[in-house]
Every structure is written in C-alpha cells, then in structure tokens.
Design a protein around this motif. Structure first.
Motif, PDB file in Angstrom:
ATOM      1  N   SER A 269       0.849  -1.192   0.000  1.00  0.00           N
ATOM      2  CA  SER A 269       0.000   0.000   0.000  1.00  0.00           C
ATOM      3  C   SER A 269       0.885   1.243   0.000  1.00  0.00           C
ATOM      4  O   SER A 269       1.958   1.261   0.599  1.00  0.00           O
ATOM      5  CB  SER A 269      -0.919   0.014   1.225  1.00  0.00           C
ATOM      6  OG  SER A 269      -0.164   0.004   2.425  1.00  0.00           O
ATOM      7  N   SER A 270       0.432   2.271  -0.691  1.00  0.00           N
ATOM      8  CA  SER A 270       1.172   3.519  -0.743  1.00  0.00           C
ATOM      9  C   SER A 270       0.921   4.325   0.526  1.00  0.00           C
ATOM     10  O   SER A 270      -0.022   4.054   1.280  1.00  0.00           O
ATOM     11  CB  SER A 270       0.772   4.332  -1.972  1.00  0.00           C
ATOM     12  OG  SER A 270      -0.609   4.635  -1.933  1.00  0.00           O
ATOM     13  N   GLY A 271       1.748   5.331   0.746  1.00  0.00           N
ATOM     14  CA  GLY A 271       1.579   6.164   1.933  1.00  0.00           C
ATOM     15  C   GLY A 271       2.578   7.295   1.926  1.00  0.00           C
ATOM     16  O   GLY A 271       3.484   7.344   1.083  1.00  0.00           O
ATOM     17  N   SER A 272       2.415   8.229   2.859  1.00  0.00           N
ATOM     18  CA  SER A 272       3.290   9.395   2.928  1.00  0.00           C
ATOM     19  C   SER A 272       3.619   9.733   4.375  1.00  0.00           C
ATOM     20  O   SER A 272       2.799   9.507   5.274  1.00  0.00           O
ATOM     21  CB  SER A 272       2.623  10.610   2.274  1.00  0.00           C
ATOM     22  OG  SER A 272       2.309  10.373   0.929  1.00  0.00           O
ATOM     23  N   ILE A 273       4.818  10.271   4.585  1.00  0.00           N
ATOM     24  CA  ILE A 273       5.214  10.811   5.882  1.00  0.00           C
ATOM     25  C   ILE A 273       6.067  12.058   5.623  1.00  0.00           C
ATOM     26  O   ILE A 273       6.470  12.317   4.481  1.00  0.00           O
ATOM     27  CB  ILE A 273       6.034   9.808   6.723  1.00  0.00           C
ATOM     28  CG1 ILE A 273       7.323   9.408   5.987  1.00  0.00           C
ATOM     29  CG2 ILE A 273       5.209   8.600   7.113  1.00  0.00           C
ATOM     30  CD1 ILE A 273       8.281   8.593   6.837  1.00  0.00           C
ATOM     31  N   THR A 274       6.336  12.816   6.669  1.00  0.00           N
ATOM     32  CA  THR A 274       7.275  13.931   6.569  1.00  0.00           C
ATOM     33  C   THR A 274       8.495  13.620   7.428  1.00  0.00           C
ATOM     34  O   THR A 274       8.399  12.909   8.431  1.00  0.00           O
ATOM     35  CB  THR A 274       6.637  15.254   7.016  1.00  0.00           C
ATOM     36  OG1 THR A 274       6.209  15.141   8.379  1.00  0.00           O
ATOM     37  CG2 THR A 274       5.452  15.610   6.131  1.00  0.00           C
ATOM     38  N   ILE A 275       9.636  14.156   6.999  1.00  0.00           N
ATOM     39  CA  ILE A 275      10.919  13.882   7.640  1.00  0.00           C
ATOM     40  C   ILE A 275      11.562  15.199   8.068  1.00  0.00           C
ATOM     41  O   ILE A 275      11.703  16.129   7.269  1.00  0.00           O
ATOM     42  CB  ILE A 275      11.876  13.145   6.681  1.00  0.00           C
ATOM     43  CG1 ILE A 275      11.292  11.792   6.241  1.00  0.00           C
ATOM     44  CG2 ILE A 275      13.247  12.961   7.311  1.00  0.00           C
ATOM     45  CD1 ILE A 275      11.255  10.755   7.320  1.00  0.00           C
ATOM     46  N   THR A 276      11.974  15.281   9.329  1.00  0.00           N
ATOM     47  CA  THR A 276      12.648  16.472   9.853  1.00  0.00           C
ATOM     48  C   THR A 276      14.101  16.504   9.406  1.00  0.00           C
ATOM     49  O   THR A 276      14.737  15.461   9.246  1.00  0.00           O
ATOM     50  CB  THR A 276      12.604  16.460  11.391  1.00  0.00           C
ATOM     51  OG1 THR A 276      11.246  16.358  11.821  1.00  0.00           O
ATOM     52  CG2 THR A 276      13.203  17.737  11.965  1.00  0.00           C
ATOM     53  N   ARG A 277      14.638  17.700   9.218  1.00  0.00           N
ATOM     54  CA  ARG A 277      16.064  17.862   8.930  1.00  0.00           C
ATOM     55  C   ARG A 277      16.594  19.056   9.703  1.00  0.00           C
ATOM     56  O   ARG A 277      15.854  19.986  10.025  1.00  0.00           O
ATOM     57  CB  ARG A 277      16.312  18.030   7.436  1.00  0.00           C
ATOM     58  CG  ARG A 277      15.428  19.064   6.794  1.00  0.00           C
ATOM     59  CD  ARG A 277      15.563  19.037   5.310  1.00  0.00           C
ATOM     60  NE  ARG A 277      14.546  19.861   4.683  1.00  0.00           N
ATOM     61  CZ  ARG A 277      14.565  20.209   3.414  1.00  0.00           C
ATOM     62  NH1 ARG A 277      15.551  19.817   2.649  1.00  0.00           N
ATOM     63  NH2 ARG A 277      13.606  20.950   2.901  1.00  0.00           N
ATOM     64  N   SER A 278      17.876  19.019   9.981  1.00  0.00           N
ATOM     65  CA  SER A 278      18.472  20.061  10.821  1.00  0.00           C
ATOM     66  C   SER A 278      18.809  21.324  10.054  1.00  0.00           C
ATOM     67  O   SER A 278      18.934  22.397  10.643  1.00  0.00           O
ATOM     68  CB  SER A 278      19.740  19.519  11.495  1.00  0.00           C
ATOM     69  OG  SER A 278      20.688  19.124  10.514  1.00  0.00           O
ATOM     70  N   SER A 279      18.940  21.218   8.726  1.00  0.00           N
ATOM     71  CA  SER A 279      19.407  22.359   7.939  1.00  0.00           C
ATOM     72  C   SER A 279      18.292  23.301   7.508  1.00  0.00           C
ATOM     73  O   SER A 279      18.571  24.359   6.944  1.00  0.00           O
ATOM     74  CB  SER A 279      20.150  21.872   6.692  1.00  0.00           C
ATOM     75  OG  SER A 279      19.266  21.159   5.842  1.00  0.00           O
ATOM     76  N   ALA A 280      17.036  22.943   7.733  1.00  0.00           N
ATOM     77  CA  ALA A 280      15.920  23.766   7.265  1.00  0.00           C
ATOM     78  C   ALA A 280      14.728  23.594   8.189  1.00  0.00           C
ATOM     79  O   ALA A 280      14.568  22.560   8.848  1.00  0.00           O
ATOM     80  CB  ALA A 280      15.535  23.382   5.833  1.00  0.00           C
ATOM     81  N   SER A 281      13.893  24.628   8.230  1.00  0.00           N
ATOM     82  CA  SER A 281      12.689  24.552   9.063  1.00  0.00           C
ATOM     83  C   SER A 281      11.598  23.743   8.403  1.00  0.00           C
ATOM     84  O   SER A 281      10.681  23.260   9.068  1.00  0.00           O
ATOM     85  CB  SER A 281      12.181  25.975   9.366  1.00  0.00           C
ATOM     86  OG  SER A 281      11.891  26.672   8.160  1.00  0.00           O
ATOM     87  N   THR A 282      11.666  23.593   7.062  1.00  0.00           N
ATOM     88  CA  THR A 282      10.682  22.780   6.356  1.00  0.00           C
ATOM     89  C   THR A 282      11.063  21.308   6.440  1.00  0.00           C
ATOM     90  O   THR A 282      12.221  20.958   6.700  1.00  0.00           O
ATOM     91  CB  THR A 282      10.579  23.206   4.890  1.00  0.00           C
ATOM     92  OG1 THR A 282      11.878  23.100   4.280  1.00  0.00           O
ATOM     93  CG2 THR A 282      10.087  24.646   4.777  1.00  0.00           C
ATOM     94  N   ARG A 283      10.089  20.435   6.195  1.00  0.00           N
ATOM     95  CA  ARG A 283      10.293  18.996   6.284  1.00  0.00           C
ATOM     96  C   ARG A 283      10.218  18.374   4.894  1.00  0.00           C
ATOM     97  O   ARG A 283       9.488  18.852   4.024  1.00  0.00           O
ATOM     98  CB  ARG A 283       9.238  18.368   7.200  1.00  0.00           C
ATOM     99  CG  ARG A 283       9.314  18.851   8.638  1.00  0.00           C
ATOM    100  CD  ARG A 283       8.042  18.534   9.411  1.00  0.00           C
ATOM    101  NE  ARG A 283       7.836  17.115   9.596  1.00  0.00           N
ATOM    102  CZ  ARG A 283       8.266  16.420  10.651  1.00  0.00           C
ATOM    103  NH1 ARG A 283       8.925  17.030  11.618  1.00  0.00           N
ATOM    104  NH2 ARG A 283       8.032  15.137  10.753  1.00  0.00           N
ATOM    105  N   LEU A 284      10.989  17.323   4.687  1.00  0.00           N
ATOM    106  CA  LEU A 284      10.881  16.551   3.458  1.00  0.00           C
ATOM    107  C   LEU A 284       9.574  15.765   3.465  1.00  0.00           C
ATOM    108  O   LEU A 284       9.146  15.278   4.518  1.00  0.00           O
ATOM    109  CB  LEU A 284      12.056  15.583   3.336  1.00  0.00           C
ATOM    110  CG  LEU A 284      13.454  16.184   3.252  1.00  0.00           C
ATOM    111  CD1 LEU A 284      14.502  15.078   3.319  1.00  0.00           C
ATOM    112  CD2 LEU A 284      13.618  17.027   2.014  1.00  0.00           C
ATOM    113  N   VAL A 285       8.948  15.634   2.326  1.00  0.00           N
ATOM    114  CA  VAL A 285       7.742  14.823   2.185  1.00  0.00           C
ATOM    115  C   VAL A 285       8.111  13.568   1.414  1.00  0.00           C
ATOM    116  O   VAL A 285       8.625  13.638   0.289  1.00  0.00           O
ATOM    117  CB  VAL A 285       6.622  15.585   1.455  1.00  0.00           C
ATOM    118  CG1 VAL A 285       5.382  14.701   1.336  1.00  0.00           C
ATOM    119  CG2 VAL A 285       6.287  16.877   2.190  1.00  0.00           C
TER     120      VAL A 285
END
Length: 210
Positions: free
Chosen positions: A79-95
C-alpha cells in the motif's frame, strides 16, 4: 535495472523531485541525481549500507514502517503512503511518498524494483530552461530570462540589480509580458513558468539543409 524506455527510467530523469527505487527488502536499486544529492547530505534521509534510512530515530522508525507497508512480507500487495521527515538544515520537512509496484510491473532480474520512493523538498529551487520558456510562452529571450527570474522568486528590485536595469524598466518589461500572456500579475506568470519546471532543456528545431 529498468529499461531505457520504461516509465520508471523516465522518472529517474525527472529533476522536480528526488526518486529512489528500492527492491522488496528495502535496498536501494537506483536513484536520480536529486536523490543522490539529498542522500549525500545525510540530513533527513541517508543511505545506510545500501538501505534507505532517516537520520532521526523517530523518523527512521516511521520510514521503515512506511516501507514495510509498501513491500510486505510473503508477496502480499503493498500500500502507498506518505510521511514527513525532519532535517536540521531547514525549518521545512521533506515529504516522502511510497508507491508499491505490482509484480506484473516489475522486470526480471535479481534486483527487482518493488517500491518507488518520491521525495519532495519545499526548499528546492526550480530548474527552468530559459529556451523552453521562450518557446512555450512565445516570449523574446530577454523576456524569458526575466520571467524565469520571477518564477525563481526574485523581487523587482533584485531583478533590476541582477540585470543592470532600473526598477521602472523591469516593471515595463513585466507589463509587456502580462499583455502578451493575457494575465495581470506576477503570480499568474510564476504559475505558467513553474509548470515547465523539470522538463529537459529545449533544443530548437534546425531548418532542413538545402
């Protein structure tokens, strides 16, 4: 590895987002340039002994659960799905979005691709070919360069400083572009130019030899 003309191979050529191909065990089979750059930064996502991982403990737990659902054991449908990932270099998150591949879409070989992983980075700057803007929107080269700078988020004063023009001249050219396109604001121009983001460089058709 995917064939040269397969949809998955075309995805690897796309520069709008990072693309990682995994086998059903979660091992990395292939990745496009944007994904390799992202994994090489070791910030948010990384390559750990050939397996896709997240740098944060909690994020990695969520990522591995997501991948397990995309490629469950015993050959069950994923099954497909999505999460977000935190990173230290930016306030935005990877999707991160996973797409399981049905068996009929996999190709023969020891390293079959079982899961496509697409990663969107809100911090990514667009990569737009000026020649393509010129051809698609029917603008002059100078207008296309200006439209590309607008799509990159440059303000009028920044464009003026970068191009050596006055702010009034930049606004005059923008209004000329608006009239050509039948639009009334920079936001409309940005949407049109950004729709071309990620397309390969435009090669003008050469006239036939005489």
């Amino acid at each position: 590895m995917p064939g040269a003309n397969s949809p998955r191979s075309a995805l690897l050529d796309n520069s709008r987002f990072a693309v990682v191909q995994l086998d059903r065990r979660g091992r990395i089979v292939a990745a496009n340039d944007r994904a390799r750059d992202l994994l090489g930064q070791d910030d948010g996502l990384c390559d750990v002994d050939g397996f896709l991982s997240a740098t944060g403990t909690g994020d990695n737990r969520s990522l591995q659960q997501l991948l397990a659902r995309a490629a469950p054991a015993l050959g069950a449908p994923g099954s497909s799905g999505s999460i977000t990932i935190t990173r230290s270099s930016a306030s935005t998150r990877l999707v991160v979005h996973t797409v399981p591949l049905p068996a009929r879409e996999r190709e023969s070989g020891a390293r079959q691709v079982g899961v496509l992983v697409l990663v969107a980075d809100p911090e990514r700057r667009p990569r737009i070919d000026v020649g393509l803007v010129q051809a698609a929107l029917g603008l002059t080269l100078a207008e296309s360069q200006l439209a590309t700078l607008v799509a990159e988020g440059q303000r009028v004063r920044d464009i003026a400083a970068r191009t050596g023009r006055s702010e009034g001249t930049v606004r005059w050219h923008l209004n000329r572009i608006f009239r050509k396109q039948g639009i009334s604001c920079q936001a409309d121009l940005m949407r049109r130019v950004l729709s071309l983001d990620g397309f390969p460089g435009y090669q003008p058709r050469q006239p036939p030899a005489t």
